[in-house]
Design an enzyme around this catalytic site. Structure first.
Site, PDB file in Angstrom:
ATOM      1  N   GLY A 257    -106.642  89.382  50.829  1.00  0.00           N
ATOM      2  CA  GLY A 257    -106.014  90.686  50.952  1.00  0.00           C
ATOM      3  C   GLY A 257    -107.015  91.824  50.828  1.00  0.00           C
ATOM      4  O   GLY A 257    -108.138  91.647  50.347  1.00  0.00           O
ATOM      5  N   ALA A 258    -106.574  93.019  51.227  1.00  0.00           N
ATOM      6  CA  ALA A 258    -107.459  94.190  51.225  1.00  0.00           C
ATOM      7  C   ALA A 258    -107.879  94.587  49.817  1.00  0.00           C
ATOM      8  O   ALA A 258    -109.011  95.043  49.605  1.00  0.00           O
ATOM      9  CB  ALA A 258    -106.762  95.353  51.916  1.00  0.00           C
ATOM     10  N   VAL A 260    -108.468  92.703  47.060  1.00  0.00           N
ATOM     11  CA  VAL A 260    -109.587  91.874  46.604  1.00  0.00           C
ATOM     12  C   VAL A 260    -110.781  92.045  47.540  1.00  0.00           C
ATOM     13  O   VAL A 260    -111.932  91.976  47.109  1.00  0.00           O
ATOM     14  CB  VAL A 260    -109.166  90.394  46.511  1.00  0.00           C
ATOM     15  N   GLU A 278    -112.074  88.892  56.235  1.00  0.00           N
ATOM     16  CA  GLU A 278    -110.902  88.559  57.057  1.00  0.00           C
ATOM     17  C   GLU A 278    -109.675  88.899  56.228  1.00  0.00           C
ATOM     18  O   GLU A 278    -109.311  88.153  55.316  1.00  0.00           O
ATOM     19  CB  GLU A 278    -110.933  87.073  57.453  1.00  0.00           C
ATOM     20  N   CYS A 313    -101.677  85.937  58.047  1.00  0.00           N
ATOM     21  CA  CYS A 313    -102.235  87.266  58.281  1.00  0.00           C
ATOM     22  C   CYS A 313    -102.046  87.727  59.713  1.00  0.00           C
ATOM     23  O   CYS A 313    -102.071  88.931  59.990  1.00  0.00           O
ATOM     24  CB  CYS A 313    -103.711  87.286  57.908  1.00  0.00           C
TER      25      CYS A 313
END
Length: 549
Positions: A257-258, A260, A278, A313
């Site tokens: 996720g963004a 982390v 990613e 995702c």
């Protein structure tokens, strides 16, 4: 009777090997790593709320302390010694390791499927297609193309360097860290590792602790099949990941996720370490009125609920369509969902479960927000004991609701309606750039406008998620959905440095380039630069009898 204090059970985890004690209490299951090994003893606590079972060996042997930054530093230093020896750079070593991965996948397919079933209740066919087949295909492509990928790339030179030749040499970056995620815990762990090995690096893989069965399996299998002096799996959670991020790496590859992702990037910045991130985002699917609704619905269902029950995702996060088409689209989606999963959605065995109770509650909170709860038009059933939420469709939820502000990552599908399809473009571009964007339309003009005006990591027209199966296409995000790309040769490139090399002979050395710069020399230099800039044929230059310009 041996009494075990409840205070010993500090770290929630899965059951470790022979040196672990597993306790079950009011707060759940906990694992404590006891420092001695005792032969097959079963005992219980006198404390009513806890009991403990242990199967331990006779050896009075201390268990190693937890993995910390000191141990991480030792690990990286050992891997750097291996890399500096040149071992991982050879074609033979790279091929041998890729062949070992291919053999591992073939021989352990059943165990891989079982681990994925434990972690996500992933159906066997889905596990094979999205995890095993994807990793196997990546490995076989690398085996087939590696020699070509490793060959220096010849490039043209300029007149200013005549006579000369030049090439681009792909060299490994060094010691790299791969941090993988839990939703596709096998394929998203191995895929970047395959690229890192193909490029000739030493690798540390940190699988996700949220998928413990797959993490444990990867640790065991990599140790069994791979070169342990160059390829290591480190299991653990936040503490272990933090210890790894404190080290100096030559590349960090992170899937997740963004939130982390920002932590990883901040840690990498301290050592100017390059990163590939990613991430994800809210991936839209725009549906035009001129489509085959049945095919469109099936492909959207495949890209939403069949694909890890929405926990992907690149899965469809929300749909935008016209007010006129919305009722027909919803009816068709419902028919397809019931055709695939059955009328009793909660009894279906064809969908993965929600990964854990935290994410289950997060999804329920999205559904129960005041301005969202009355927008459900299909589904909405949930069972926390089974970590299942039925495929759920919502219509015209407010744009400022949580479900439209954050990535859903689950089986909830909002449908937003607009007056004109072109209005969807502005709506998508108001949000952070997604990892993928989808369009269903037979209108060539709409297709062109979508490709030209929508910013996303990648796209598929008239389908979903299949773009990631094409190895000649890069897979990666843009903006908040990530940076860098991989898959196929792009994986090799992600873990390589492209070194520029110019070769010159001792012939053709012109005194014009060296001081002192007399008026005559300046005139010659200007003439030479003029020719180089204009890209005139080489014969345009006048040459002296000794070959000098």
């Amino acid at each position: 009777m041996t009494i075990v204090s409840p205070g010993l059970f500090k770290h929630p985890s899965r059951c470790f090997r022979s040196y672990s004690i597993v306790g079950v209490g009011l707060l759940g299951t906990f694992t404590y790593r006891h420092k001695y090994k005792i032969n097959r003893v079963s005992f219980s606590s006198s404390t009513p709320s806890y009991y403990c079972r242990a199967t331990l060996s006779t050896t009075m042997e201390e268990v190693k302390p937890a993995f910390d930054s000191d141990k991480a530093a030792v690990l990286v230093n050992e891997l750097r010694k291996t890399f500096n020896s040149g071992k991982t750079k050879s074609y033979e070593w790279r091929i041998s390791q890729l062949e070992s991965i291919s053999k591992m996948i073939d021989e352990k397919e059943k165990e891989i499927v079982e681990a994925l079933q434990k972690d996500l209740s992933k159906p066997e066919l889905e596990a094979f297609l999205s995890e095993i087949l994807m990793a196997r295909s990546s490995c076989k492509l690398a085996l087939k193309e590696l020699k070509q990928w490793m060959m220096p790339q010849k490039v043209e030179t300029s007149l200013a360097t005549y006579p000369s030749s030049a090439e681009i040499v792909a060299e490994p970056l060094g010691v790299v860290l791969v941090i993988s995620t839990w939703n596709f815990p096998f394929s998203l762990s191995l895929d970047p590792v395959i690229g890192a090995i193909a490029a000739g690096n030493a690798v540390v893989l940190k699988p996700s602790e949220i998928a413990p069965a797959t993490s444990s399996l990867l640790s065991r299998l990599v140790g069994e099949y791979m070169d342990k002096s160059a390829i290591i799996v480190v299991e653990g959670a936040v503490a272990e990941t933090s210890a790894l991020l404190e080290q100096k790496w030559d590349k960090i590859f992170f899937t997740g996720g963004a939130r982390v992702g920002r932590i990883v990037m901040a840690a990498a910045a301290k050592n100017l370490t390059p990163v590939t991130l990613e991430l994800g985002g809210k991936c839209p699917a725009v549906v035009d009125s001129n489509v085959n609704l049945q095919v469109t619905a099936r492909r959207i269902v495949a890209g939403k609920w069949v694909c890890n029950n929405g926990q992907a995702c690149i899965g469809v996060d929300y749909i935008i369509t016209t007010k006129e088409l919305a009722p027909k689209l919803i009816a068709t989606l419902v028919n397809v969902v019931e055709e695939i999963f059955g009328k009793d959605l909660m009894e279906s065995k064809e969908r993965s479960r929600i990964i854990n109770s935290f994410h289950f509650k997060r999804l329920v909170n999205l559904l129960e927000e005041d301005k969202v709860s009355n927008k459900i038009v299909f589904g909405g059933q949930r069972d926390e004991s089974q970590l299942q939420i039925a495929p759920t469709i919502l219509l015209d939820v407010p744009e400022d609701s949580m479900i439209m502000q954050e990535e859903i990552f689950g089986p909830l599908l909002p449908i937003i309606t607009v007056e004109r399809l072109e209005d969807s473009f502005a709506m998508i571009n108001r949000k952070p750039k997604p990892l993928a964007a989808y369009l269903f339309s037979d209108d060539e003009q709409i297709k062109r406008k979508f490709v030209q005006n929508i910013y996303a990591g990648g796209m598929a027209i008239n389908d979903t998620i299949l773009q990631v199966t094409v190895p000649t296409l890069p897979f990666g995000g843009v903006g908040e959905s990530g940076m860098g790309s991989y898959h196929g040769k792009f994986s090799f490139d992600a873990f390589s440095h492209k070194k520029a090399v110019l070769y010159r002979s001792f012939a053709g050395d012109s005194p014009t380039r060296y001081p002192p710069y007399t008026p005559g020399k300046k005139k010659q230099i200007k003439a030479l630069l003029s020719v180089c800039i204009q890209d005139e044929p080489f014969w345009y230059l006048q040459r002296t009898e000794n070959g000098r310009i």
